[in-house]
Design an enzyme around this catalytic site. Structure first.
Site, mmCIF file in Angstrom:
data_model
loop_
_atom_site.group_PDB
_atom_site.id
_atom_site.type_symbol
_atom_site.label_atom_id
_atom_site.label_comp_id
_atom_site.label_asym_id
_atom_site.label_seq_id
_atom_site.Cartn_x
_atom_site.Cartn_y
_atom_site.Cartn_z
ATOM 1 N N TYR A 141 0.830 -1.216 0.000
ATOM 2 C CA TYR A 141 0.000 0.000 0.000
ATOM 3 C C TYR A 141 0.863 1.265 0.000
ATOM 4 O O TYR A 141 0.504 2.275 -0.595
ATOM 5 C CB TYR A 141 -0.970 -0.014 1.181
ATOM 6 C CG TYR A 141 -2.203 -0.843 0.890
ATOM 7 C CD1 TYR A 141 -2.266 -2.190 1.250
ATOM 8 C CD2 TYR A 141 -3.273 -0.309 0.179
ATOM 9 C CE1 TYR A 141 -3.380 -2.973 0.925
ATOM 10 C CE2 TYR A 141 -4.388 -1.073 -0.136
ATOM 11 C CZ TYR A 141 -4.430 -2.398 0.229
ATOM 12 O OH TYR A 141 -5.519 -3.168 -0.107
ATOM 13 N N GLN A 187 -15.312 3.725 -6.653
ATOM 14 C CA GLN A 187 -14.703 2.556 -6.016
ATOM 15 C C GLN A 187 -13.203 2.823 -5.821
ATOM 16 O O GLN A 187 -12.510 2.047 -5.181
ATOM 17 C CB GLN A 187 -14.854 1.302 -6.891
ATOM 18 C CG GLN A 187 -16.299 0.886 -7.119
ATOM 19 C CD GLN A 187 -16.383 -0.261 -8.098
ATOM 20 O OE1 GLN A 187 -16.025 -1.381 -7.772
ATOM 21 N NE2 GLN A 187 -16.847 0.021 -9.300
ATOM 22 N N ASN A 188 -12.717 3.911 -6.414
ATOM 23 C CA ASN A 188 -11.283 4.194 -6.374
ATOM 24 C C ASN A 188 -10.899 4.791 -5.021
ATOM 25 O O ASN A 188 -11.688 5.481 -4.391
ATOM 26 C CB ASN A 188 -10.897 5.144 -7.512
ATOM 27 C CG ASN A 188 -11.205 4.527 -8.873
ATOM 28 O OD1 ASN A 188 -11.321 3.304 -8.984
ATOM 29 N ND2 ASN A 188 -11.392 5.361 -9.883
ATOM 30 N N ASP A 239 -8.003 6.583 -4.754
ATOM 31 C CA ASP A 239 -6.861 7.454 -5.053
ATOM 32 C C ASP A 239 -7.121 8.948 -4.825
ATOM 33 O O ASP A 239 -6.189 9.740 -4.841
ATOM 34 C CB ASP A 239 -6.390 7.218 -6.513
ATOM 35 C CG ASP A 239 -7.526 7.393 -7.543
ATOM 36 O OD1 ASP A 239 -7.565 6.621 -8.525
ATOM 37 O OD2 ASP A 239 -8.379 8.288 -7.362
ATOM 38 N N HIS A 249 -15.060 2.524 -1.283
ATOM 39 C CA HIS A 249 -13.993 1.596 -0.873
ATOM 40 C C HIS A 249 -12.928 2.285 -0.033
ATOM 41 O O HIS A 249 -11.832 1.766 0.140
ATOM 42 C CB HIS A 249 -13.348 0.943 -2.107
ATOM 43 C CG HIS A 249 -14.252 -0.064 -2.762
ATOM 44 N ND1 HIS A 249 -14.025 -0.578 -4.015
ATOM 45 C CD2 HIS A 249 -15.410 -0.638 -2.349
ATOM 46 C CE1 HIS A 249 -14.985 -1.446 -4.333
ATOM 47 N NE2 HIS A 249 -15.843 -1.478 -3.345
ATOM 48 N N CYS A 258 -3.086 3.424 20.575
ATOM 49 C CA CYS A 258 -3.251 2.106 21.216
ATOM 50 C C CYS A 258 -2.131 1.131 20.866
ATOM 51 O O CYS A 258 -2.109 -0.012 21.361
ATOM 52 C CB CYS A 258 -4.597 1.495 20.801
ATOM 53 S SG CYS A 258 -4.681 1.012 19.064
ATOM 54 N N THR A 261 -15.289 0.524 -14.921
ATOM 55 C CA THR A 261 -15.366 -0.555 -13.943
ATOM 56 C C THR A 261 -15.715 -1.863 -14.647
ATOM 57 O O THR A 261 -16.500 -1.873 -15.590
ATOM 58 C CB THR A 261 -16.385 -0.252 -12.825
ATOM 59 O OG1 THR A 261 -16.410 -1.346 -11.892
ATOM 60 C CG2 THR A 261 -17.791 -0.040 -13.373
ATOM 61 N N ALA A 281 -11.597 6.790 -20.794
ATOM 62 C CA ALA A 281 -12.292 7.893 -20.105
ATOM 63 C C ALA A 281 -11.705 9.251 -20.461
ATOM 64 O O ALA A 281 -12.445 10.224 -20.662
ATOM 65 C CB ALA A 281 -12.209 7.667 -18.592
HETATM 66 N N1 APR Z 1 -10.857 4.371 -19.337
HETATM 67 C C1 APR Z 1 -11.977 3.742 -18.881
HETATM 68 N N2 APR Z 1 -12.000 2.448 -18.479
HETATM 69 C C2 APR Z 1 -10.833 1.765 -18.550
HETATM 70 C C3 APR Z 1 -9.624 2.339 -19.025
HETATM 71 C C4 APR Z 1 -9.678 3.703 -19.419
HETATM 72 N N3 APR Z 1 -8.586 4.325 -19.882
HETATM 73 N N4 APR Z 1 -8.638 1.379 -18.975
HETATM 74 C C5 APR Z 1 -9.225 0.256 -18.489
HETATM 75 N N5 APR Z 1 -10.534 0.483 -18.243
HETATM 76 C C6 APR Z 1 -11.542 -0.446 -17.713
HETATM 77 C C7 APR Z 1 -11.265 -1.908 -17.961
HETATM 78 O O1 APR Z 1 -11.769 -2.304 -19.239
HETATM 79 C C8 APR Z 1 -12.059 -2.550 -16.821
HETATM 80 O O2 APR Z 1 -13.407 -2.761 -17.223
HETATM 81 O O3 APR Z 1 -11.520 -0.304 -16.320
HETATM 82 C C9 APR Z 1 -12.024 -1.487 -15.720
HETATM 83 C C10 APR Z 1 -11.132 -1.849 -14.556
HETATM 84 O O4 APR Z 1 -11.671 -2.979 -13.934
HETATM 85 P P1 APR Z 1 -11.049 -3.472 -12.522
HETATM 86 O O5 APR Z 1 -9.565 -3.491 -12.580
HETATM 87 O O6 APR Z 1 -11.805 -4.695 -12.143
HETATM 88 O O7 APR Z 1 -11.406 -2.265 -11.527
HETATM 89 P P2 APR Z 1 -12.749 -2.028 -10.769
HETATM 90 O O8 APR Z 1 -13.939 -2.420 -11.573
HETATM 91 O O9 APR Z 1 -12.718 -0.636 -10.268
HETATM 92 O O10 APR Z 1 -12.597 -3.032 -9.515
HETATM 93 C C11 APR Z 1 -13.531 -2.864 -8.516
HETATM 94 O O11 APR Z 1 -12.358 -4.296 -7.047
HETATM 95 O O12 APR Z 1 -10.387 -4.956 -6.705
HETATM 96 C C12 APR Z 1 -11.353 -4.280 -6.073
HETATM 97 O O13 APR Z 1 -11.389 -2.502 -4.524
HETATM 98 C C13 APR Z 1 -10.957 -2.870 -5.807
HETATM 99 O O14 APR Z 1 -12.156 -0.872 -6.330
HETATM 100 C C14 APR Z 1 -11.716 -2.101 -6.867
HETATM 101 C C15 APR Z 1 -12.883 -3.003 -7.172
#
Ligand code: APR
Length: 254
Positions: A69, A103-104, A106, A121, A157, A195, A238
């Site tokens: 992390y 869900q990010n 950052d 998250h 603690c 996502t 995006a």
């Molecule tokens: N613009 C938009 N979408 C994108 C881009 C981009 N430049 N690059 C990749 N992607 C898409 C991918 O196609 C995918 O569908 O982003 C998505 C990322 O998917 P994951 O890595 O599964 O991320 P996420 O859906 O946010 O995961 C959900 O899971 O692992 C846990 O807590 C963690 O918040 C996370 C959650």
């Protein structure tokens, strides 16, 4: 993305009244933050993220999980919002009401100017202690690539500090869930960005919105587990699609 798709999406956003934005890791990909499932670059390739992002994983190897992390936090703190984050923040100035649920972990939506972001998250920028949840607001030790650090002890603690993020198997923050699900049930349209739709319960948000009569617009270079629920699928990154959508809305508003 097609001009027709952009035009349809622009109309849905313009007519939405309350626009919900629901973003995942793809939103930050063009800021140099790996998506979760490809976050295991380089040094970390040999570990399973689902193992590191758990309380059991942390208790079994606090040094490794804390360092992973710390590595990710360093990348986040050195990252900048991309044109997609900026477009979402500017959208808030032209629609009656906009709320971002992410869900990010950052913090890049807020860095781009979005206010009241709902972090379902948690945040990698915040730290708390493992056993009692004491928020830690002090200075964290600097992290350099490749090193392994022990989690510092909580000054209150003594239990080890941990990132204030939701690990697999943990409950989402109650207030964030209440705000996010209420928003999904009330919005006129939901902009679903970056996502995979593989992690629940966050993946349910667009389905709640759809069931409540909202239009769903998805932005993703690839189809996801949620594309079936989208009224419009704007295929692309995006950082390109969202500025184009913003321009299309401004043109339609003239
Ligand atoms: N613009 C938009 N979408 C994108 C881009 C981009 N430049 N690059 C990749 N992607 C898409 C991918 O196609 C995918 O569908 O982003 C998505 C990322 O998917 P994951 O890595 O599964 O991320 P996420 O859906 O946010 O995961 C959900 O899971 O692992 C846990 O807590 C963690 O918040 C996370 C959650």
């Amino acid at each position: 993305m097609t001009p027709e798709g952009l035009e349809r999406a622009a109309r849905m956003v313009a007519d939405s009244g309350l626009l919900a934005v629901s973003s995942g890791a793809g939103m930050s990909r063009e800021s140099g933050i790996p998506t979760f499932r490809d976050a295991m670059e380089g040094l970390w390739a040999r570990f399973d993220p689902q193992e590191l992002a758990t309380e059991a994983g942390f208790r079994a190897n606090p040094r490794r999980v804390w360092s992973w992390y710390a590595w990710r936090r360093e990348r986040v703190l050195n990252a900048c919002p991309n044109p997609g984050h900026v477009a979402v923040a500017q959208l808030a100035e032209i629609v009656p009401e906009l709320v971002v649920v992410t869900q990010n972990v950052d913090g890049l939506h807020a860095d781009a100017g979005s206010r009241g972001v709902v972090e379902v998250h948690g945040s990698i920028r915040r730290v708390r202690c493992l056993d009692r949840g004491h928020a830690f607001t002090g200075e964290l030790p600097p992290y350099t690539e490749g090193e392994e650090q022990d989690p510092p002890p909580c000054p209150v603690c003594g239990s080890p500090l941990r990132p204030d993020v939701v690990w697999f198997g943990e409950m989402l923050p109650v207030d964030a869930v209440q705000r996010a699900w209420s928003l999904a049930g009330r919005c006129g349209a939901m902009l679903l960005i970056g996502t995979s739709g593989t992690v629940w319960p966050a993946a349910e948000l667009p389905l709640v919105a759809r069931r409540s009569g909202a239009r769903v617009i998805e932005v993703n270079p690839h189809p996801s587990e949620l594309t079936h629920a989208a009224d419009v699928f704007l295929q692309g990154p995006a950082g390109e699609v969202l500025p184009a959508l913003l321009a299309a809305i401004r043109t339609a508003a003239r």
